[in-house]
Design an enzyme around this catalytic site. Structure first.
Site, short mmCIF file in Angstrom:
data_model
loop_
_atom_site.label_atom_id
_atom_site.label_comp_id
_atom_site.label_asym_id
_atom_site.label_seq_id
_atom_site.Cartn_x
_atom_site.Cartn_y
_atom_site.Cartn_z
N GLY A 151 0.77 -1.24 0.00
CA GLY A 151 0.00 0.00 0.00
C GLY A 151 0.81 1.30 0.00
O GLY A 151 0.29 2.34 0.38
N ASN A 196 -4.10 2.27 -13.82
CA ASN A 196 -3.21 1.29 -13.19
C ASN A 196 -1.80 1.84 -13.16
O ASN A 196 -1.39 2.53 -14.09
CB ASN A 196 -3.24 0.00 -14.02
CG ASN A 196 -2.33 -1.08 -13.48
OD1 ASN A 196 -2.29 -1.32 -12.26
ND2 ASN A 196 -1.60 -1.74 -14.35
N HIS A 222 1.95 0.51 -13.33
CA HIS A 222 2.70 -0.70 -13.66
C HIS A 222 4.20 -0.40 -13.53
O HIS A 222 4.68 0.61 -14.05
CB HIS A 222 2.36 -1.16 -15.09
CG HIS A 222 3.09 -2.41 -15.45
ND1 HIS A 222 2.70 -3.66 -14.98
CD2 HIS A 222 4.21 -2.62 -16.15
CE1 HIS A 222 3.55 -4.57 -15.41
NE2 HIS A 222 4.48 -3.97 -16.13
N ASP A 270 -2.45 -4.41 -19.38
CA ASP A 270 -1.37 -3.42 -19.56
C ASP A 270 -1.33 -2.79 -20.96
O ASP A 270 -0.28 -2.33 -21.41
CB ASP A 270 0.01 -4.04 -19.24
CG ASP A 270 0.09 -4.54 -17.81
OD1 ASP A 270 -0.53 -3.91 -16.93
OD2 ASP A 270 0.77 -5.55 -17.57
N GLU A 318 7.23 5.63 -9.36
CA GLU A 318 5.80 5.35 -9.19
C GLU A 318 5.08 6.41 -8.35
O GLU A 318 4.03 6.92 -8.75
CB GLU A 318 5.59 3.99 -8.52
CG GLU A 318 6.01 2.84 -9.39
CD GLU A 318 5.67 1.49 -8.77
OE1 GLU A 318 4.65 1.37 -8.07
OE2 GLU A 318 6.43 0.54 -8.99
C1 GAR Z 1 3.92 -1.56 -7.18
O1 GAR Z 1 5.28 -1.67 -7.55
C2 GAR Z 1 3.04 -1.55 -8.42
O2 GAR Z 1 3.62 -0.91 -9.51
C3 GAR Z 1 2.91 -3.04 -8.68
O3 GAR Z 1 2.72 -3.59 -7.39
C4 GAR Z 1 3.46 -2.80 -6.45
C5 GAR Z 1 2.55 -2.47 -5.28
O4 GAR Z 1 3.23 -1.77 -4.29
N1 GAR Z 1 1.82 -3.31 -9.56
C6 GAR Z 1 1.88 -4.24 -10.51
O5 GAR Z 1 2.83 -4.97 -10.68
C7 GAR Z 1 0.64 -4.32 -11.39
N2 GAR Z 1 0.91 -5.06 -12.59
P1 GAR Z 1 2.46 -1.00 -3.13
O6 GAR Z 1 1.42 -1.97 -2.57
O7 GAR Z 1 3.53 -0.68 -2.13
O8 GAR Z 1 1.83 0.21 -3.72
#
Ligand code: GAR
Length: 208
Positions: free
Chosen positions: A12, A108, A110, A151, A181
């Site tokens: 999160g 989203n 990614h 994606d 991100e």
């Molecule tokens: C993040 O790195 C996000 O980009 C990835 O999951 C992680 C969640 O981190 N999402 C994907 O890979 C979607 N294809 P978080 O829970 O700390 O935000």
């Protein structure tokens, strides 16, 4: 004011950035009304609860089939009827029915530069492992609208960083989150809340 629902599965950190950015007015004209987690024990749920944001956990394990799971997700989203749905580390692919109903309303984040290192099986740490295995010299992240294909929806923002020879998948994951991100997700959500992003022929155009 746009009502935002955030979908999560993990730690999160992207959700936390959205919450803080709204408080700091770096995201204007938006508020998070609901957080839905695909895991009952996701840290992201604790983050939301601490902020008194309404939460729901819809775990795939509680449903007999993917169809039933997706139907429950659809019902919950339709009931909330948000202006924007943010997949902030949400690790499932939403059904065509959900994506069509909320066309150009789901974004989203990614952790790669789409169209590289994306699609089936490319999520979380897997992406950074693949990046290091391939030996590419730059990587980054992408915020995009979600369409029927994983994606492949219209790209809103991307940002890159250099891959270092000392990176491990874990180090790279942290660097991509911190350096890319968190920055592009809050920026994209702010632009959408201010109605500055238009989609024409599967491409986005940003009002400056
Ligand atoms: C993040 O790195 C996000 O980009 C990835 O999951 C992680 C969640 O981190 N999402 C994907 O890979 C979607 N294809 P978080 O829970 O700390 O935000």
């Amino acid at each position: 004011m746009k009502n935002i629902t955030v979908l999560v599965s993990g730690s999160g950190t992207n959700l936390k950035v959205l919450i803080d950015s709204i408080k700091e007015k770096k995201i204007r004209n938006g508020r998070i009304n609901l957080v839905i987690s695909s895991k009952k024990d996701a840290k992201a749920l604790d983050i939301a609860k601490k902020e008194n944001i309404k939460t729901i956990a819809i775990s795939k394990k509680d449903f007999k089939s993917d169809e039933e799971y997706q139907e429950e997700m659809f019902k919950s989203l339709k009931k909330e009827n948000p202006d924007l749905i943010v997949l902030a580390g949400f690790l499932y692919i939403l059904s065509e029915k959900i994506v069509k109903y909320f066309k150009n309303k789901i974004v989203n984040i990614h952790p790669s530069l789409i169209p590289s290192f994306c699609g089936n099986g490319m999520y979380g740490l897997n992406v950074h492992k693949a990046v290091l295995e391939k030996g590419v010299k730059i990587t980054g992240a992408t915020v995009h609208f979600v369409n029927e294909k994983a994606d492949e929806g219209p790209i809103i923002l991307q940002k890159c960083i250099k891959v270092k020879q000392t990176d491990t998948p874990e180090i790279l994951q942290t660097r991509v989150k911190e350096e890319v991100e968190w920055k592009i997700l809050k920026k994209a959500v702010n632009l959408i809340c201010l109605d500055k992003v238009k989609v024409i022929n599967n491409k986005t155009y940003i009002k400056t």
